[in-house]
Scaffold this active site. Structure first.
Site, PDB file in Angstrom:
ATOM      1  NE  ARG A   1     -50.572  23.482-121.303  1.00 15.54           N
ATOM      2  CZ  ARG A   1     -51.561  22.866-121.916  1.00 15.54           C
ATOM      3  NH1 ARG A   1     -52.795  23.028-121.476  1.00 15.54           N
ATOM      4  NH2 ARG A   1     -51.345  22.117-122.964  1.00 15.54           N
TER       5      ARG A   1
ATOM      6  CG  ASN B   1     -47.737  21.787-125.330  1.00 17.39           C
ATOM      7  OD1 ASN B   1     -47.338  20.752-124.833  1.00 17.39           O
ATOM      8  ND2 ASN B   1     -49.010  22.130-125.361  1.00 17.39           N
ATOM      9  N   GLY B   2     -45.351  19.715-126.986  1.00 18.68           N
ATOM     10  CA  GLY B   2     -45.629  18.525-127.799  1.00 18.68           C
ATOM     11  C   GLY B   2     -44.382  17.691-127.959  1.00 18.68           C
TER      12      GLY B   2
ATOM     13  CE  LYS C   1     -57.196  13.179-106.876  1.00 19.67           C
ATOM     14  NZ  LYS C   1     -57.964  13.029-108.038  1.00 19.67           N
TER      15      LYS C   1
ATOM     16  CD  GLU D   1     -53.455  13.036-108.094  1.00 21.65           C
ATOM     17  OE1 GLU D   1     -52.912  13.356-109.152  1.00 21.65           O
ATOM     18  OE2 GLU D   1     -54.692  12.912-107.985  1.00 21.65           O
TER      19      GLU D   1
ATOM     20  CG  HIS E   1     -59.522 -13.130-103.379  1.00 22.04           C
ATOM     21  ND1 HIS E   1     -59.715 -14.485-103.343  1.00 22.04           N
ATOM     22  CD2 HIS E   1     -60.745 -12.562-103.257  1.00 22.04           C
ATOM     23  CE1 HIS E   1     -61.015 -14.731-103.227  1.00 22.04           C
ATOM     24  NE2 HIS E   1     -61.654 -13.576-103.166  1.00 22.04           N
TER      25      HIS E   1
HETATM   26  C1  F6R Z   1     -55.547  12.761-111.040  1.00 21.21           C
HETATM   27  C2  F6R Z   1     -55.597  13.361-112.356  1.00 21.21           C
HETATM   28  C3  F6R Z   1     -55.214  12.521-113.520  1.00 21.21           C
HETATM   29  C4  F6R Z   1     -56.144  12.835-114.707  1.00 21.21           C
HETATM   30  C5  F6R Z   1     -55.668  12.102-115.961  1.00 21.21           C
HETATM   31  C6  F6R Z   1     -56.594  12.327-117.129  1.00 21.21           C
HETATM   32  O1  F6R Z   1     -55.945  13.662-110.058  1.00 21.21           O
HETATM   33  O2  F6R Z   1     -55.899  14.506-112.498  1.00 21.21           O
HETATM   34  O3  F6R Z   1     -55.227  11.170-113.218  1.00 21.21           O
HETATM   35  O4  F6R Z   1     -57.439  12.456-114.373  1.00 21.21           O
HETATM   36  O5  F6R Z   1     -54.382  12.541-116.296  1.00 21.21           O
HETATM   37  O6  F6R Z   1     -56.694  13.669-117.449  1.00 21.21           O
HETATM   38  P1  F6R Z   1     -57.901  14.249-118.266  1.00 21.21           P
HETATM   39  O7  F6R Z   1     -59.123  14.069-117.457  1.00 21.21           O
HETATM   40  O8  F6R Z   1     -57.560  15.686-118.476  1.00 21.21           O
HETATM   41  O9  F6R Z   1     -57.958  13.474-119.546  1.00 21.21           O
END
Ligand code: F6R
Length: 612
Positions: free
Chosen positions: A27, A100-101, A489, A492, A508
């Site tokens: 997280r 958290n927030g 993928k 990131e 294009h």
């Molecule tokens: C890429 C990835 C992110 C999530 C995005 C949405 O590998 O994990 O792009 O897909 O942050 O997250 P969720 O699916 O949890 O809403």
């Protein structure tokens, strides 16, 4: 983002909290901190960087205490540094908080508190909240629970907080609004966490707190009330999560484990939902809406990132099989437009975490305008499944690697099931066609296993691509979202710039990028656009681009013209995304490993994006 853990009971808190933080590190991993309370008072250890850095920093220090709170941070307000790490303390140092927030009105509150003599040690919004609680506690002469309740009523934004008071070492106070919070119920002990993963090894009994609830927790007492002061009866439920799901199981990284789990996770996702011999799909979570589905004019899919890519596959499938028009929207754009939504619309919100702030806001807006909302989520009991009218869980199991892999294929599987279910309700597919499609779908997990067998070959190819600075991914039809996902993928986790494009769009613009150093990954499987994709490959080769093609097993035509080939089993176009994604996940994994990148925790990212 940010993970929080709390413990109060008869055991030492430090080992429980630190282990919990490691589980929640997906997280955020900008900094970590823990506060402990014992007879010797309050002790706080915090450090910028990952949880292991906190562990090293605290080694050899006094870590005793049977109550503690901990935090792993994804920085929003204030740079990742020791001083901005949580826990934060009140002016007199007696109250300490993890959060958290985002507190949106923190700047105004901070100015006001400064005029009353409060001095701040960090740049965070969180510190403002603990000072506000202290101010109310001191002035109103009320108990701490009431002070927290009143303070939270002055806050705009989202929060999950846990608070400790040095003067009352036998209690914790927790609250949530918009950020998740689970309470584990033990014997003379309670656990608190952002999700159940830090709790599962101690107790299976949990309470998912609801928004606007505040909990007063002692070793032998739990009181939950709403912010409007109404006492709640907590609903204790049993966790289905198993400890081994949270471990690497012999793999070097969670991402690799999760890639290799896909045969199993897709099977779990389909279990009890498909009846191939009868040509029937059953989706208990949305069955109440079966009649509505017969007459809808439109579906809107909202999601972010990888989940949005799954939405694009869903669009293709629902339009193809159920003949319902579908619009796929980035939740972050949709929520700030003034979209036309009617009561006849169904909005499908896709989210692995079930917590993504933009997706949640999009749901709320669509709900206010009368739409019916379906959720496609992985984390059971998360915020999105609670916000939606109905939904279908993906049941992929916990996904810990920050880059989404098995959650994506499970989302695509659920959307495939939804498309067939809608087709069944609307009668757009004959029963014999459904028998045929479902029989094939039932075999997809085995085919995924076959696709995974190319791992060694892919590792070898990754070695050739690892020093590239850019990479293009091309696909057509349902291969286009696969190309987008392959590019996401790669960028990131390996930090190589990558773009996904519909293959025909290449000329294009992106074609200008192609030279002898440009790798181009092309989804070139045998389906309706096969011949067209071959032409696109030739256009790339004519400009000396290096082509890696994902082809159907036994293909000889594409093999002749490209530099590298990875085969996947033959399948109908509907199931192509499930199979073609596998080699792309493995490719980015191996490239990232070869480049020495932190695959499971790529820089600047977090798994749950709970801020907009
Ligand atoms: C890429 C990835 C992110 C999530 C995005 C949405 O590998 O994990 O792009 O897909 O942050 O997250 P969720 O699916 O949890 O809403």
């Amino acid at each position: 983002m940010c993970g929080i853990v709390g413990y109060i009971g008869h055991r030492e808190a430090w080992p429980i909290v630190i282990k919990g933080l490691k589980r929640l590190e997906y997280r955020g991993y900008d900094s970590a901190g823990i506060a402990l309370i014992s007879d010797e008072g309050l002790k706080i250890y915090k450090k910028a960087g990952k949880v292991t850095e906190l562990e090293n920093f605290a080694a050899g220090k006094n870590l005793s205490g049977t109550a503690g709170i901990g935090h792993t941070r994804w920085a929003t307000h204030g740079a990742p540094s020791d001083r901005n790490s949580h826990p934060h303390t009140s002016n007199n140092g007696k109250l300490t908080i993890i959060h958290n927030g985002i507190i949106e009105n923190y700047a105004t509150l901070k100015e006001e508190l400064k005029t009353r003599g409060h001095e701040f040690k960090s740049d965070t919004d969180t510190e403002v909240l603990v000072h506000l609680i202290e101010e109310i506690y001191k002035n109103e002469k009320i108990d701490l629970l009431e002070a927290v309740r009143l303070a939270l009523r002055e806050i705009n934004g989202a929060y999950a907080i846990v608070l400790m008071d040095e003067e009352h070492p036998d209690q914790l106070i927790a609250a949530r609004k918009g950020s998740p919070m689970v309470i584990g119920v033990g014997d003379g002990e309670y656990f608190i966490a952002s999700d159940a993963t830090p709790i599962v090894e101690y107790t299976k009994n949990v309470i998912y707190m609801n928004d606007n609830e505040i909990a007063f927790i002692k070793r032998d007492e739990l009181l939950i009330k709403r912010l409007d002061n109404v006492v709640q009866t907590p609903y204790v439920q049993e966790l289905e999560l198993k400890l081994e799901m949270l471990e690497k199981g012999g793999y070097e990284h969670f991402m690799l484990k999760e890639i290799f789990e896909q045969s199993r996770s897709i099977r779990d996702c389909m279990r009890g939902r498909i009846y191939p011999n009868e040509g029937k799909v059953q989706l208990g979570g949305i069955k109440e809406y079966a009649d509505k589905l017969k007459n809808i004019d439109r579906i809107i899919i909202v999601a972010c990132g990888t989940s949005w890519h799954a939405g694009l596959v869903g669009e293709y499938l629902i339009e193809e099989y159920a003949r319902i028009p579908v619009e796929v929207e980035y939740a972050s754009e949709f929520r700030y437009r003034n979209p036309i939504i009617t009561e006849k619309d169904i909005v499908i919100a896709i989210s692995q975490s079930g917590e993504t702030a933009d997706t949640m806001a999009a749901i709320e807006m669509a709900k206010e305008r009368g739409a019916t909302i379906f959720g496609v989520c992985n984390v059971v009991g998360a915020s999105i499944p609670r916000l939606t009218h109905a939904g279908v869980y993906t049941h992929a199991g916990p996904e810990i690697g920050v880059a989404s892999t098995k959650a994506f294929t499970a989302q695509v599987t659920v959307l495939t099931l939804m498309a067939f279910y809608m087709a069944q309700q609307k009668g757009t597919l004959t029963n014999s066609k459904l028998v045929e499609l479902l029989t094939e779908l039932d075999c997809i997990p085995d085919k995924i296993q076959v696709a995974l067998e190319s791992n060694d070959l892919i590792k070898e190819i990754a070695g050739k691509f690892k020093d590239s600075r850019n990479c293009l991914f091309l696909g057509r039809g349902s291969g286009f979202p696969v190309a987008l996902e392959g590019a996401l993928k790669l960028k990131e986790i390996s930090y190589i710039h990558a773009e996904g494009y519909p293959a025909a769009e290449m000329k294009h613009g992106p074609i200008a990028l192609i030279d002898e150093e440009m790798p181009v990954v092309v989804i070139a499987t045998k389906n309706s656009s096969y011949e067209k994709v071959i032409s696109n490959i030739q256009e790339v080769k004519a400009r000396k681009g290096i082509v890696l093609a994902i082809v159907t097993e036994g293909d000889t035509e594409v093999r002749k013209m490209v530099d590298y080939c990875i085969e996947i089993p033959d399948a109908s176009e509907a199931f192509l995304p499930l199979l073609a994604t596998i080699p792309l996940q493995l490719l980015s994994y191996h490239i990232a490993v070869l480049r020495g990148c932190n695959v499971d925790q790529p820089r600047n990212l977090a798994k749950s994006v709970t801020v907009e």
